[in-house]
Write an enzyme that holds these catalytic residues in place. Structure first.
Site, PDB file in Angstrom:
ATOM      1  N   LYS A   1     -43.346  18.211 -30.189  1.00 50.16           N
ATOM      2  CA  LYS A   1     -43.870  19.541 -30.670  1.00 50.16           C
ATOM      3  C   LYS A   1     -44.368  19.465 -32.065  1.00 50.16           C
ATOM      4  O   LYS A   1     -45.510  20.045 -32.459  1.00 50.16           O
ATOM      5  CB  LYS A   1     -42.657  20.507 -30.647  1.00 50.16           C
TER       6      LYS A   1
ATOM      7  N   ARG B   1     -37.270  25.892 -33.828  1.00 48.90           N
ATOM      8  CA  ARG B   1     -37.262  25.284 -32.497  1.00 48.90           C
ATOM      9  C   ARG B   1     -36.996  23.707 -32.396  1.00 48.90           C
ATOM     10  O   ARG B   1     -37.481  23.191 -33.257  1.00 48.90           O
ATOM     11  CB  ARG B   1     -38.808  25.482 -31.806  1.00 48.90           C
TER      12      ARG B   1
ATOM     13  N   GLY C   1     -36.840  23.211 -21.968  1.00 50.07           N
ATOM     14  CA  GLY C   1     -35.717  24.178 -21.771  1.00 50.07           C
ATOM     15  C   GLY C   1     -34.332  23.546 -21.844  1.00 50.07           C
ATOM     16  O   GLY C   1     -33.273  24.235 -21.849  1.00 50.07           O
TER      17      GLY C   1
ATOM     18  N   MET D   1     -33.043  22.001 -24.843  1.00 49.55           N
ATOM     19  CA  MET D   1     -32.416  22.545 -26.322  1.00 49.55           C
ATOM     20  C   MET D   1     -32.773  23.902 -26.709  1.00 49.55           C
ATOM     21  O   MET D   1     -33.383  24.673 -26.041  1.00 49.55           O
ATOM     22  CB  MET D   1     -32.725  21.402 -27.113  1.00 49.55           C
TER      23      MET D   1
ATOM     24  N   ARG E   1     -48.638  20.149 -25.453  1.00 50.83           N
ATOM     25  CA  ARG E   1     -48.214  18.837 -24.984  1.00 50.83           C
ATOM     26  C   ARG E   1     -48.730  18.273 -23.406  1.00 50.83           C
ATOM     27  O   ARG E   1     -49.620  19.241 -22.858  1.00 50.83           O
ATOM     28  CB  ARG E   1     -46.579  18.835 -24.936  1.00 50.83           C
TER      29      ARG E   1
ATOM     30  N   HIS F   1     -26.100  -3.216   2.777  1.00 50.70           N
ATOM     31  CA  HIS F   1     -26.965  -3.519   3.974  1.00 50.70           C
ATOM     32  C   HIS F   1     -27.663  -2.254   4.473  1.00 50.70           C
ATOM     33  O   HIS F   1     -28.883  -2.349   4.809  1.00 50.70           O
ATOM     34  CB  HIS F   1     -26.048  -3.947   5.039  1.00 50.70           C
TER      35      HIS F   1
ATOM     36  N   ARG G   1     -36.770 -11.786   5.804  1.00 46.99           N
ATOM     37  CA  ARG G   1     -35.488 -12.188   6.084  1.00 46.99           C
ATOM     38  C   ARG G   1     -35.069 -12.407   7.619  1.00 46.99           C
ATOM     39  O   ARG G   1     -34.923 -11.490   8.428  1.00 46.99           O
ATOM     40  CB  ARG G   1     -34.338 -11.025   5.689  1.00 46.99           C
TER      41      ARG G   1
ATOM     42  N   SER H   1     -38.183 -18.136  -5.954  1.00 47.43           N
ATOM     43  CA  SER H   1     -38.260 -16.867  -6.068  1.00 47.43           C
ATOM     44  C   SER H   1     -36.903 -16.168  -6.090  1.00 47.43           C
ATOM     45  O   SER H   1     -35.831 -16.844  -5.799  1.00 47.43           O
ATOM     46  CB  SER H   1     -38.531 -16.362  -4.429  1.00 47.43           C
TER      47      SER H   1
ATOM     48  N   ASN I   1     -30.630  -9.666  -6.359  1.00 44.66           N
ATOM     49  CA  ASN I   1     -29.563  -8.924  -5.856  1.00 44.66           C
ATOM     50  C   ASN I   1     -28.254  -9.813  -5.841  1.00 44.66           C
ATOM     51  O   ASN I   1     -27.268  -9.461  -6.589  1.00 44.66           O
ATOM     52  CB  ASN I   1     -29.711  -8.614  -4.323  1.00 44.66           C
TER      53      ASN I   1
ATOM     54  N   CYS J   1     -37.961 -11.418  -5.540  1.00 49.25           N
ATOM     55  CA  CYS J   1     -38.004 -10.748  -4.148  1.00 49.25           C
ATOM     56  C   CYS J   1     -36.810  -9.873  -4.206  1.00 49.25           C
ATOM     57  O   CYS J   1     -36.615  -9.124  -3.085  1.00 49.25           O
ATOM     58  CB  CYS J   1     -38.104 -11.549  -3.021  1.00 49.25           C
TER      59      CYS J   1
ATOM     60  N   TYR K   1     -45.739 -13.181  -8.958  1.00 47.58           N
ATOM     61  CA  TYR K   1     -45.886 -12.002  -8.022  1.00 47.58           C
ATOM     62  C   TYR K   1     -44.339 -11.544  -8.098  1.00 47.58           C
ATOM     63  O   TYR K   1     -43.198 -12.106  -8.458  1.00 47.58           O
ATOM     64  CB  TYR K   1     -46.075 -12.396  -6.508  1.00 47.58           C
TER      65      TYR K   1
HETATM   66  C1  PEP Z   1     -31.622 -11.275  -3.293  1.00 50.42           C
HETATM   67  O1  PEP Z   1     -30.302 -11.666  -3.092  1.00 50.42           O
HETATM   68  O2  PEP Z   1     -31.932 -10.669  -4.342  1.00 50.42           O
HETATM   69  C2  PEP Z   1     -32.137 -11.295  -1.945  1.00 50.42           C
HETATM   70  C3  PEP Z   1     -33.297 -10.964  -2.016  1.00 50.42           C
HETATM   71  O3  PEP Z   1     -31.515 -11.481  -0.853  1.00 50.42           O
HETATM   72  P1  PEP Z   1     -30.463 -10.723  -0.022  1.00 50.42           P
HETATM   73  O4  PEP Z   1     -30.754  -9.162  -0.643  1.00 50.42           O
HETATM   74  O5  PEP Z   1     -30.990 -10.804   1.500  1.00 50.42           O
HETATM   75  O6  PEP Z   1     -29.171 -11.158  -0.420  1.00 50.42           O
END
Ligand code: PEP
Ligand code: MG
Length: 874
Positions: free
Chosen positions: A22, A92, A101, A103, A336, A455, A561, A763, A767, A830, A850
């Site tokens: 502001k 303000r 809104g 603060m 803004r 899952h 998978r 890759s 996770n 991935c 990628y």
């Molecule tokens: C991972 O572990 O990031 C992965 C892509 O495999 P999954 O989620 O199938 O274990």
């Protein structure tokens, strides 16, 4: 000495860090020569110091404040408490990133018992003077001393009723005077001291209150929801008051230079005559459409229209502008970049390019990458949503979309009811591979356990199906087919609505609006692809998902998978036969039965992918995921496989693992049962060779998962290469293929140079890599991660956004080492982070080729890669 205060003519738009949005924009408008009431800004630095050091303004800030007030008086010829030229100001907040809104604001500051009379005399308008004073008393009480709003409002509304005043504007001067007297009494009753009569004291207390409002609950929640850091503080703007409430030739309003819902290029806004800012927001009187200002004050309207155009051209973006008209003169109080829906954001960005205001590179930065999701899935109608009754607000938004349906508690029921033509929502404590057909049949999936990489979450996202996980306030009883929540109980067949965008669950049906793709969307996505460096692939295995991903312009498949292919009923039987076999011969027989399914699957995948690179991951999950659980299931499986129930039970006990996610899974399965991967590779290459004969060239990439040692990889690679060579010989033809690994253990990151000598590609499976780096179970961490983030032990959930310092560091080490020994190695990501905009920003800085994510996250990921690239080239 640190400079804590800047007059408006000392600042400019690039100083947002220090002056807040502001303040910086008020300065900028002043520089453009626009009609902005005079004032100054106290910096965010002063706020940070105040919040960290204690409970009063520092002497330095106080001294600079007095100096600035003196200079201010010199410029305006007005002073606090003056007899003739009274200075009144607004106070303000204004953070670097706008938090509408969240603060506090105080208007008409500087009035007291004495000068209010003089204001009445000088203006000849006692009504106006006391209207300003009662507003100050109320706002000051609420903001500075947390007096509950109702304390003032209840009296005010009763007063109007008793005296038969239809609306605020109808209250007489005497009436307002009486209200002011009572408000002062209320103030004393609540605050235990009188309202401060000294304007400088009012100002200092107000500044402190705005600084403190940075830490109020709603501001904190807003920052958490919008990923705004908690440590950047707010600036405070002190500005000379202009009065929209000084008669019918005055007013106040808010306007957007384009429609913030549709993006239409037409001024959109509203205003109220004879009113101050908060009246428009409070909804006490219904504001008028901005276009009607042309009938009431044509010159002011024209001036305003011209200013809005000038501001939009200057900022090269749609503006949200606050204005006040005082006795026929227009003043600007704020501009803004306006908040907007994803649909409007795309239309505005595309229009601004066509109007020559933006380049394509600039345009792609104007749409929030994560907002793209709104455009790909149905959403609930906004009005219907507001009226709906929530039963859970604790779930995680695992997969976006909006769905309504009857609840069912088992996959079988979901399938049966869906086949009978019903729309169903599957509610489970958690899901497992056995539930897959029920998940396919459902409109949405709700679980009480599990997080964003459970899952249910991973599978639903892959399908583009709405899913909410971890609704810990719901108690599901799958036997009784009921679900308890705080305040009630639902039974099978009851209707609920699930909002996958924010994780909320509602009772009953809520109307949805479906997703539509405009020509602008297609243009915009094309520009994003042109700008981006990283490719975006998809994680998918069913033809339906693969088609969806290619429709969104995925450049290939980053992860098939294969375990998802064993979920169908017939295949599951064969898979179970394989797992439960006790001899090599029996296993090979079971695999021979599975092979035909695998060939069909791979043929369908490669037919759709053609020349686009396609990574097939060999079987990864723990074997127990395929085993029956309940007594009834065990009985059925024993019958299907024609083995005694006791033998089956014993085998299940043998296969039991205390920590299955750390157990016999990934490449470890194939080290013990090489025939499993050999069968899969035969099926992959068999289908590729078949397609080659039909003239369809394919690019298979074979991925060995969960590798920790070089020997695991080379042992399996040698076997698989031999299998492929044998097949090539049999078929009298050759295939081009790559063979590589998923990097998802910390050890693999640390020996990446050794691995890279043998791999065509890496890759990152973020996770498992996150799970193993932290030692947090990806399925159960949802139970405590929110406590960690709320108490700032973790800034963000590392399963959703890359932990740069830990997991990110391992990835950086692995990429650097791998490229050194094998400059041609192809590297991707991935895991779920492959679709997260913030994580993509980091991946774009590394030598990665990628990212890959579920099909419905592909457009958001493409946009995030483009934005990262623009950011980097800047
Ligand atoms: C991972 O572990 O990031 C992965 C892509 O495999 P999954 O989620 O199938 O274990
Ligand atoms: Mg994994």
């Amino acid at each position: 000495m640190t400079k804590y205060i800047y007059a408006f003519d000392e600042g400019q738009k690039s100083m947002k860090d220090l002056l807040g949005g502001k303040g910086a924009n008020l300065s900028e408008m002043k520089r453009l020569g626009l009609p902005v009431p005079d004032g100054f800004t106290i910096t965010t630095e002063a706020c940070i110091d105040y919040l960290s050091q204690g409970q009063s303004l520092s002497t330095e800030v106080k001294t600079q404040l007095v100096d600035h007030l003196a200079a201010f008086s010199e410029r305006t010829g007005k002073t606090f408490s003056s007899d003739s030229n009274l200075l009144l100001v607004s106070v303000r907040s204004g953070a670097k990133i706008s938090m509408p809104g969240m603060m506090d604001t105080i208007l008409n500051l500087g009035l007291n018992d004495d000068n209010v009379k003089k204001l009445a005399e000088k203006t000849g308008d006692a009504r106006f003077a006391y209207d300003c004073y009662r507003r100050l008393l109320q706002m000051f009480g609420e903001v500075v001393y947390n007096v509950p709003m109702q304390a003032f409002d209840t009296y005010f509304e009763d007063y109007k009723q008793q005296h038969k005043f239809d609306n605020d504007a109808a209250i007489t001067a005497e009436g307002l005077q009486e209200i002011c007297e009572r408000f002062k009494e209320i103030y004393v009753e609540e605050v235990y001291k009188p309202f401060p009569q000294e304007p400088l004291k009012q100002l200092e207390e107000a500044i402190e209150a705005v600084f403190k409002s940075w830490d109020n609950d709603r501001a904190r929640i807003y920052r958490d929801l919008n990923d705004i850091p908690h440590d950047i503080g707010t600036a405070v703007n002190i500005q000379e008051m202009v009065f929209g409430n000084s008669g019918d030739n005055s007013g106040t309003g808010v306007a957007f230079t384009r429609n913030p819902v549709s993006g239409e290029n037409k001024l959109f806004g509203e205003y109220l005559l004879n009113a101050q800012g908060e009246d428009v927001v409070a909804g006490i009187r219904t504001p008028k459409d901005i276009s009607t200002l042309n009938d009431q004050m044509p010159e002011v309207h024209q001036e305003f229209v011209d200013v809005t155009k000038q501001l939009e051209q200057h900022y090269k973006d749609m503006q949200d502008i606050e204005f006040t008209i005082e006795n026929g003169k227009l003043y600007l109080l704020q501009t803004r970049n306006g908040k907007r829906t994803a649909r409007a954001a795309i239309k505005i960005a595309v229009d601004l390019v066509e109007e020559g205001l933006l380049t394509k590179e600039e345009a792609v930065t104007k749409v929030e990458a994560k907002s793209i999701d709104q455009l790909l899935h149905p959403n609930f109608e906004e009005k219907a949503l507001k009226e709906a009754t929530p039963i859970s607000k604790m779930g995680l938004p695992a997969s976006p979309g909006a769905a309504t349906g009857q609840i069912v508690f088992s996959a079988e029921d979901a399938k049966a009811q869906a086949e009978a033509g019903k729309k169903v929502i599957l509610m489970r404590p958690e899901t497992s591979p056995e539930d897959i057909e029920g998940m396919v049949a459902s409109e949405a999936i709700v679980t009480t356990h599990g997080g964003m990489t459970s899952h249910a979450a991973v599978v639903a996202r892959g399908m583009g199906k709405c899913c909410v996980t971890g609704c810990s306030n719901l108690e599901i009883n799958t036997m009784a087919k009921t679900v308890y929540y705080d305040g009630g109980e639902l039974h099978e067949g009851d209707i609920i609505s699930v909002d996958g965008a924010n994780g909320d669950i509602y009772q009953g049906e809520i109307k949805t609006v479906s997703a539509e793709h405009s020509e602008e969307f297609a243009n915009f996505m094309k520009w994003s692809e042109d700008v981006a460096r990283l490719d975006v692939r998809m994680n998918a295995e069913t033809p339906q998902d693969i088609e969806a991903g290619y429709n969104f312009n995925a450049k290939g498949i980053g992860l098939v998978r294969t375990e998802h292919m064993f979920f169908g009923a017939e295949r599951l039987v064969e898979m179970r036969r394989f797992i439960l076999s006790s001899s090599y011969e029996q296993r090979v027989e079971a695999l021979n039965n599975i092979r035909k399914y695998q060939i069909e699957d791979f043929e369908a995948i490669f037919r759709l992918s053609g020349e686009r690179p396609t990574i097939v991951r060999l079987l990864d999950p723990p074997l127990h995921e395929f085993l029956p659980n309940s007594d009834e299931d065990i009985e059925n499986v024993a019958q299907q496989l024609d083995i005694p129930k006791e033998t089956l039970n014993k085998r299940i006990v043998d296969l039991h693992e205390v920590n299955p996610m750390l157990g016999h899974r990934g490449c470890r399965l194939a080290i013990t049962y090489p025939e499993l991967y050999e069968m899969q590779v035969e099926a992959i290459m068999g289908s590729v060779l078949k397609l080659k004969k039909e003239g369809i060239a394919c690019k298979p990439e074979i991925m060995i998962p969960l590798v920790s040692t070089v020997e695991e990889f080379t042992t399996l690679k040698d076997k698989l290469v031999k299998t492929i060579e044998k097949l090539e010989e049999e078929k009298g033809d050759k295939v081009d293929y790559l063979i590589g690994t998923m990097i998802e253990t910390p050890r693999a990151c640390l020996v990446a140079d050794e691995l890279a000598k043998h791999c065509d590609f890496f890759s990152f499976g973020t996770n498992d890599l996150t799970q193993l780096t932290y030692g947090f179970s990806r399925d159960d961490a949802g139970k405590f991660i929110n406590v960690y983030t709320e108490s700032n032990i973790l800034k963000l959930d590392p399963f959703q956004t890359l932990d740069k310092d830990g997991v990110g560091k391992l990835i950086e080490i692995a990429v650097d080492q791998a490229k050194k020994v094998n400059p041609n190695i192809k590297i991707g990501v991935c895991g779920e982070l492959g679709g997260d905009a913030k994580s993509i920003r980091r991946f774009n800085q590394l030598a990665i080729d990628y990212v890959s994510c579920s099909p419905f996250r592909v457009p958001g990921a493409i946009l995030a890669t483009a934005q990262s690239q623009v950011e980097e080239s800047e």
